[in-house]
Motif scaffolding. Structure first.
Motif, PDB file in Angstrom:
ATOM      1  N   ASN A 201      -6.172  -0.565  -4.342  1.00 44.20           N
ATOM      2  CA  ASN A 201      -6.190  -0.179  -2.924  1.00 44.20           C
ATOM      3  C   ASN A 201      -7.424  -0.725  -2.212  1.00 44.20           C
TER       4      ASN A 201
ATOM      5  N   GLN B 218       0.801  -1.211   0.000  1.00 45.11           N
ATOM      6  CA  GLN B 218       0.000   0.000   0.000  1.00 45.11           C
ATOM      7  C   GLN B 218       0.841   1.272   0.000  1.00 45.11           C
ATOM      8  N   SER B 219       2.157   1.085   0.046  1.00 46.07           N
ATOM      9  CA  SER B 219       3.043   2.249   0.009  1.00 46.07           C
ATOM     10  C   SER B 219       2.915   2.972  -1.319  1.00 46.07           C
ATOM     11  N   GLY B 220       2.890   4.275  -1.278  1.00 45.87           N
ATOM     12  CA  GLY B 220       2.736   5.077  -2.498  1.00 45.87           C
ATOM     13  C   GLY B 220       3.942   5.013  -3.419  1.00 45.87           C
TER      14      GLY B 220
ATOM     15  N   THR C 197      -5.144   5.801 -12.477  1.00 48.94           N
ATOM     16  CA  THR C 197      -5.580   6.132 -11.121  1.00 48.94           C
ATOM     17  C   THR C 197      -6.791   5.289 -10.717  1.00 48.94           C
TER      18      THR C 197
END
Length: 413
Positions: free
Chosen positions: A321, A98-100, A314
């Protein structure tokens, strides 16, 4: 009263034979160390000895059962410790995903690591004992517990039977838990409700975990749907449908603001961040829903999501996510369930250990009582032997002297 010579002889011989028999019995008791050679020696003592021997045998069996139960529970405990560690490692990989800063290549690498951990988890679920029996298969101990399904997840091949063992006169204890309980269940109380987004969403909305605002009203047994609409002018609104109601109830449309709390009713809220598109939908389902309980299916879904490229989209990233959030909640519920089962196993281990102490003390007491009852008191037996030997000697001398008495000895030739 006249006593015949033959009668006198018979009485003396009978007395000496009785004394000789008693001496032989005492000699046998001294040499064997056993005070009761036959029930005739001590009828009451023999009956008590039989009862004590039966009690001793029963306690011995309980001791054996306790040792077997403790071995089985110890194996399950250690296996569940490994299961917990593996699931925590998977949980860490999901958080890392989940890290950007992650790109498609990084996430694919994480998926490979997770696949290895998933296979390790399956191996642990198929653990066998020293006899080759599967410990999580219920009564079907010779059947492999889990096999992979082609579409993801695993099939449980055991049954719902829970093996128990008699460890005391009044206590049977479970010595195993089924794979369905450990790997395909969640706790009815304390599990988080599972939020998820539809795979067909085209917006960038990401749903959060459910927040309980009023524990007295909250229930994790209801199913909700959150549907978004666009009025054509870019104004997004949403409705909440309680699908558990009969008939289902839907709220009036409300304007959407990113991050604002969306009330589900019954003292629970959720929020959606990003920009959902018209036609996007989200759901909130009970933790006990069949699709939320299979830990292998949960992990497979996360792996599939990580292996699906986002290609910089996106909307695809928002879908990813949502899938990761769903998997994180489901895995957390499964992990809590495993920890609860392991706590139960630990409690049973402690109970068996306590019973071992009690059984050992009882067995020692019974053994002592049986030994006291059946063993020869050597000092007393030797003393009795001496008394009988002296009495026999006196009888023999008396008989020898008596048999020489005759009137004919006093007649002159």
């Amino acid at each position: 009263m006249r006593i015949a010579t033959s009668q006198l002889y018979s009485n003396n011989v009978a007395t000496m034979e009785s004394q000789q028999a008693q001496i032989l019995q005492i000699q046998q008791q001294i040499s064997s160390g056993n005070a009761i050679a036959s029930p005739a020696d001590n009828p009451l003592g023999a009956a008590q000895a039989v009862q004590l021997s039966a009690t001793s045998a029963t306690l011995s069996q309980y001791t054996s059962n306790q040792n077997t139960a403790l071995t089985a529970l110890g194996l399950e405990d250690s296996t569940l410790t490994s299961v917990t560690g593996t699931m925590q490692s998977i949980n860490s990989l999901i958080l890392e995903a989940q890290s950007g800063t992650m790109n498609d290549t990084n996430r694919a690498a994480l998926a490979q690591q997770m696949t290895g951990l998933r296979n390790q988890l399956l191996t642990l679920a198929n653990t066998t004992d020293g006899a080759g029996n599967y410990i999580f298969s219920g009564f079907q101990t010779t059947s492999q517990v889990f096999t992979n399904q082609s579409g993801g997840g695993a099939t449980y091949n055991g049954d719902a039977g829970q093996r128990v063992m008699q460890v005391s006169g009044t206590r049977q204890i479970a010595v195993g838990d089924t794979g369905a309980v450990v790997f395909q269940s969640v706790q009815a109380v304390g599990s988080d409700i599972v939020p998820s987004g539809s795979a067909s969403n085209t917006g960038t909305g990401v749903i959060s975990a459910v927040t309980v605002t009023d524990p007295t009203q909250a229930t994790n047994n209801d199913t909700y749907a959150i549907d978004f609409t666009d009025d054509g002018s870019g104004n997004i609104s949403y409705t909440v449908t309680d699908n558990s109601a009969n008939p289902p109830t839907t709220t009036t449309p409300a304007a959407y603001t990113a991050g604002d709390a969306i009330s589900l009713g019954n003292g629970m809220n959720v929020s959606v961040s990003g920009s959902p598109a018209g036609g996007d939908s989200f759901s909130v389902t009970p933790a006990s829903n069949a699709s939320n309980t299979d830990v292998f299916k949960t992990i497979d879904n996360v792996i599939s999501a990580l292996e699906t490229p986002t290609n910089g989209s996106t909307a695809a990233l928002a879908t990813l996510n949502n899938q990761l959030n769903t998997g994180l909640t489901q895995l957390g519920n499964s992990l809590s369930n495993v920890i609860t089962v392991q706590a139960s196993v630990g409690g049973r281990e402690q109970e068996v250990k306590a019973l071992q102490t009690v059984t050992s003390a009882n067995a020692l007491q019974v053994t002592t009582s049986l030994t006291t009852l059946t063993s020869t008191d050597t000092v007393a037996a030797i003393s009795q032997f001496e008394q009988l030997s002296n009495a026999l000697t006196a009888s023999q001398k008396s008989f020898a002297a008596t048999q020489n008495l005759s009137l004919f000895q006093y007649i002159n030739p």
